[in-house]
Scaffold this motif. Structure first.
Motif, PDB file in Angstrom:
ATOM      1  N   LEU A 100     120.407  33.331 106.949  1.00 59.18           N
ATOM      2  CA  LEU A 100     120.224  32.325 105.904  1.00 59.18           C
ATOM      3  C   LEU A 100     118.743  32.084 105.682  1.00 59.18           C
ATOM      4  O   LEU A 100     117.989  31.923 106.641  1.00 59.18           O
ATOM      5  N   VAL A 101     118.327  32.052 104.435  1.00 59.24           N
ATOM      6  CA  VAL A 101     116.936  31.772 104.097  1.00 59.24           C
ATOM      7  C   VAL A 101     116.849  30.388 103.472  1.00 59.24           C
ATOM      8  O   VAL A 101     117.861  29.773 103.147  1.00 59.24           O
ATOM      9  N   SER A 102     115.622  29.914 103.300  1.00 58.83           N
ATOM     10  CA  SER A 102     115.380  28.604 102.694  1.00 58.83           C
ATOM     11  C   SER A 102     116.118  27.506 103.459  1.00 58.83           C
ATOM     12  O   SER A 102     116.770  26.645 102.881  1.00 58.83           O
ATOM     13  N   VAL A 103     115.989  27.568 104.779  1.00 63.05           N
ATOM     14  CA  VAL A 103     116.626  26.585 105.666  1.00 63.05           C
ATOM     15  C   VAL A 103     115.567  25.564 106.082  1.00 63.05           C
ATOM     16  O   VAL A 103     114.476  25.924 106.497  1.00 63.05           O
ATOM     17  N   TRP A 104     115.913  24.301 105.960  1.00 63.26           N
ATOM     18  CA  TRP A 104     115.018  23.204 106.327  1.00 63.26           C
ATOM     19  C   TRP A 104     115.442  22.672 107.687  1.00 63.26           C
ATOM     20  O   TRP A 104     116.598  22.302 107.882  1.00 63.26           O
ATOM     21  N   GLN A 128     120.685  33.793  97.115  1.00 68.24           N
ATOM     22  CA  GLN A 128     121.471  32.995  98.057  1.00 68.24           C
ATOM     23  C   GLN A 128     122.066  31.756  97.367  1.00 68.24           C
ATOM     24  O   GLN A 128     123.214  31.413  97.607  1.00 68.24           O
ATOM     25  N   VAL A 129     121.293  31.100  96.508  1.00 63.94           N
ATOM     26  CA  VAL A 129     121.797  29.934  95.767  1.00 63.94           C
ATOM     27  C   VAL A 129     123.014  30.339  94.935  1.00 63.94           C
ATOM     28  O   VAL A 129     124.048  29.657  94.948  1.00 63.94           O
ATOM     29  N   ILE A 130     122.912  31.450  94.238  1.00 61.64           N
ATOM     30  CA  ILE A 130     124.028  31.928  93.413  1.00 61.64           C
ATOM     31  C   ILE A 130     125.243  32.234  94.286  1.00 61.64           C
ATOM     32  O   ILE A 130     126.373  31.872  93.947  1.00 61.64           O
ATOM     33  N   ASN A 131     125.011  32.882  95.443  1.00 63.73           N
ATOM     34  CA  ASN A 131     126.123  33.185  96.362  1.00 63.73           C
ATOM     35  C   ASN A 131     126.807  31.920  96.856  1.00 63.73           C
ATOM     36  O   ASN A 131     128.030  31.870  96.953  1.00 63.73           O
ATOM     37  N   PHE A 132     126.016  30.881  97.178  1.00 67.05           N
ATOM     38  CA  PHE A 132     126.605  29.636  97.677  1.00 67.05           C
ATOM     39  C   PHE A 132     127.328  28.853  96.584  1.00 67.05           C
ATOM     40  O   PHE A 132     128.223  28.076  96.872  1.00 67.05           O
ATOM     41  N   ILE A 133     126.940  29.043  95.344  1.00 66.88           N
ATOM     42  CA  ILE A 133     127.687  28.404  94.254  1.00 66.88           C
ATOM     43  C   ILE A 133     129.074  29.051  94.140  1.00 66.88           C
ATOM     44  O   ILE A 133     130.063  28.373  93.912  1.00 66.88           O
ATOM     45  N   LYS A 134     129.136  30.376  94.362  1.00 61.73           N
ATOM     46  CA  LYS A 134     130.414  31.099  94.307  1.00 61.73           C
ATOM     47  C   LYS A 134     131.261  30.854  95.553  1.00 61.73           C
ATOM     48  O   LYS A 134     132.468  30.700  95.479  1.00 61.73           O
ATOM     49  N   THR A 187     128.751  30.559 105.198  1.00 64.62           N
ATOM     50  CA  THR A 187     127.407  30.789 105.735  1.00 64.62           C
ATOM     51  C   THR A 187     127.269  32.121 106.475  1.00 64.62           C
ATOM     52  O   THR A 187     126.163  32.487 106.859  1.00 64.62           O
ATOM     53  N   MET A 188     128.348  32.833 106.672  1.00 67.66           N
ATOM     54  CA  MET A 188     128.285  34.110 107.392  1.00 67.66           C
ATOM     55  C   MET A 188     127.932  35.230 106.406  1.00 67.66           C
ATOM     56  O   MET A 188     128.735  36.100 106.099  1.00 67.66           O
ATOM     57  N   ILE A 189     126.683  35.188 105.924  1.00 71.89           N
ATOM     58  CA  ILE A 189     126.216  36.177 104.956  1.00 71.89           C
ATOM     59  C   ILE A 189     124.994  36.910 105.513  1.00 71.89           C
ATOM     60  O   ILE A 189     124.336  36.421 106.428  1.00 71.89           O
ATOM     61  N   ARG A 190     124.722  38.073 104.935  1.00 70.96           N
ATOM     62  CA  ARG A 190     123.522  38.848 105.266  1.00 70.96           C
ATOM     63  C   ARG A 190     122.805  39.194 103.972  1.00 70.96           C
ATOM     64  O   ARG A 190     123.429  39.283 102.927  1.00 70.96           O
ATOM     65  N   HIS A 191     121.496  39.412 104.077  1.00 71.30           N
ATOM     66  CA  HIS A 191     120.701  39.742 102.897  1.00 71.30           C
ATOM     67  C   HIS A 191     120.099  41.136 103.035  1.00 71.30           C
ATOM     68  O   HIS A 191     119.657  41.522 104.110  1.00 71.30           O
ATOM     69  N   ASP A 192     120.078  41.856 101.923  1.00 70.03           N
ATOM     70  CA  ASP A 192     119.427  43.167 101.885  1.00 70.03           C
ATOM     71  C   ASP A 192     117.932  42.988 102.104  1.00 70.03           C
ATOM     72  O   ASP A 192     117.355  41.983 101.698  1.00 70.03           O
ATOM     73  N   GLY A 193     117.312  43.980 102.734  1.00 71.38           N
ATOM     74  CA  GLY A 193     115.865  43.968 102.871  1.00 71.38           C
ATOM     75  C   GLY A 193     115.352  43.289 104.125  1.00 71.38           C
ATOM     76  O   GLY A 193     114.144  43.177 104.314  1.00 71.38           O
ATOM     77  N   TYR A 194     116.261  42.805 104.979  1.00 70.66           N
ATOM     78  CA  TYR A 194     115.847  42.214 106.255  1.00 70.66           C
ATOM     79  C   TYR A 194     116.885  42.646 107.288  1.00 70.66           C
ATOM     80  O   TYR A 194     118.038  42.242 107.224  1.00 70.66           O
ATOM     81  N   LYS A 226     107.584  40.027 102.669  1.00 67.09           N
ATOM     82  CA  LYS A 226     106.781  39.781 101.465  1.00 67.09           C
ATOM     83  C   LYS A 226     107.312  38.571 100.700  1.00 67.09           C
ATOM     84  O   LYS A 226     108.504  38.326 100.647  1.00 67.09           O
ATOM     85  N   ILE A 227     106.411  37.841 100.061  1.00 66.69           N
ATOM     86  CA  ILE A 227     106.754  36.627  99.314  1.00 66.69           C
ATOM     87  C   ILE A 227     107.683  36.948  98.148  1.00 66.69           C
ATOM     88  O   ILE A 227     108.576  36.152  97.824  1.00 66.69           O
ATOM     89  N   ASN A 228     107.516  38.108  97.513  1.00 66.74           N
ATOM     90  CA  ASN A 228     108.388  38.481  96.389  1.00 66.74           C
ATOM     91  C   ASN A 228     109.827  38.671  96.852  1.00 66.74           C
ATOM     92  O   ASN A 228     110.765  38.309  96.143  1.00 66.74           O
ATOM     93  N   TRP A 229     110.018  39.262  98.045  1.00 67.25           N
ATOM     94  CA  TRP A 229     111.360  39.411  98.598  1.00 67.25           C
ATOM     95  C   TRP A 229     111.957  38.031  98.843  1.00 67.25           C
ATOM     96  O   TRP A 229     113.106  37.775  98.502  1.00 67.25           O
ATOM     97  N   TRP A 230     111.153  37.138  99.435  1.00 65.90           N
ATOM     98  CA  TRP A 230     111.625  35.783  99.766  1.00 65.90           C
ATOM     99  C   TRP A 230     112.099  35.052  98.511  1.00 65.90           C
ATOM    100  O   TRP A 230     113.173  34.455  98.505  1.00 65.90           O
ATOM    101  N   LYS A 231     111.310  35.095  97.446  1.00 66.19           N
ATOM    102  CA  LYS A 231     111.676  34.399  96.207  1.00 66.19           C
ATOM    103  C   LYS A 231     112.975  34.945  95.630  1.00 66.19           C
ATOM    104  O   LYS A 231     113.852  34.178  95.214  1.00 66.19           O
ATOM    105  N   ALA A 232     113.106  36.263  95.590  1.00 66.08           N
ATOM    106  CA  ALA A 232     114.306  36.882  95.018  1.00 66.08           C
ATOM    107  C   ALA A 232     115.544  36.562  95.857  1.00 66.08           C
ATOM    108  O   ALA A 232     116.607  36.236  95.322  1.00 66.08           O
ATOM    109  N   ILE A 233     115.401  36.634  97.165  1.00 66.50           N
ATOM    110  CA  ILE A 233     116.560  36.444  98.037  1.00 66.50           C
ATOM    111  C   ILE A 233     117.005  34.983  98.063  1.00 66.50           C
ATOM    112  O   ILE A 233     118.193  34.691  98.171  1.00 66.50           O
ATOM    113  N   THR A 234     116.079  34.036  97.958  1.00 60.91           N
ATOM    114  CA  THR A 234     116.484  32.623  97.922  1.00 60.91           C
ATOM    115  C   THR A 234     117.260  32.326  96.647  1.00 60.91           C
ATOM    116  O   THR A 234     118.239  31.578  96.687  1.00 60.91           O
ATOM    117  N   GLN A 235     116.854  32.913  95.530  1.00 60.45           N
ATOM    118  CA  GLN A 235     117.607  32.725  94.282  1.00 60.45           C
ATOM    119  C   GLN A 235     119.001  33.340  94.381  1.00 60.45           C
ATOM    120  O   GLN A 235     119.984  32.740  93.953  1.00 60.45           O
TER     121      GLN A 235
END
Length: 163
Positions: free
Chosen positions: A11-15, A58-64, A68-75, A47-56
């Motif tokens: 999970l990214v963008s975790v506070w 993730q938001v779309i995935n969580f709306i659907k 929380t048991m998800i994985r992201h490409d590129g990491y 990279k910051i560009n990967w982070w920005k794309a993946i957080t967006q």
């Protein structure tokens, strides 16, 4: 992290906010769940560009789906091992965790975690963030409602003992 470990959830963008009496503020990072460990990565080499794309994404995935048991490409495991070289990132064995639970609040879902690492007892709350304010200090403005249950159950099922 052991070489044969595999990422189960990422999970990214975790506070993360400390639940100590006089603590102020929090920290953004990634929460990574492997076969044997839970990690909070707030110093990463991605990279910051990967982070920005993946957080967006993730938001779309969580709306659907709230799962929380998800994985992201590129990491993958290699990037995780590189990030764990930084001592500021936290790696916990499941048996270091004395309490793990989740709670639904009006503003979002919270993962509650207590653990003992070395001589220190720590208490944190984690939430997935959708939107941020960056000035004067980075702080979440909108948190997401997610389903922490499979995440929590995965850890509890693999603990040898609980307190």
């Amino acid at each position: 992290m052991q070489p044969d470990e595999k990422i189960q959830a990422h999970l990214v963008s975790v506070w993360r906010e400390s639940q100590k009496f006089f603590s102020v503020g929090g920290r953004e990072g990634m929460l990574v769940l492997t076969d044997k460990h839970l990690m909070f990565i707030h110093k990463t080499k991605v990279k910051i560009n990967w982070w920005k794309a993946i957080t967006q994404r993730q938001v779309i995935n969580f709306i659907k789906s709230k799962n929380t048991m998800i994985r992201h490409d590129g990491y993958d495991e290699e990037e995780l091992m590189n990030d764990l070289e930084d001592d500021r990132n936290v790696e916990l064995d499941f048996d270091d965790i004395s309490m793990i639970s989740f709670e639904e609040k009006d503003w979002g879902s919270v993962l509650k975690l207590e653990y003992e690492k070395g001589e220190k007892e720590e208490k944190f709350e984690y939430s997935v963030v959708q939107d941020w304010v960056k000035y004067p200090a980075k702080d979440p403005t909108k948190r997401m409602k997610v389903d922490w249950e499979p995440f929590v159950q995965y850890i509890k099922n693999r603990q040898k003992f609980t307190k």
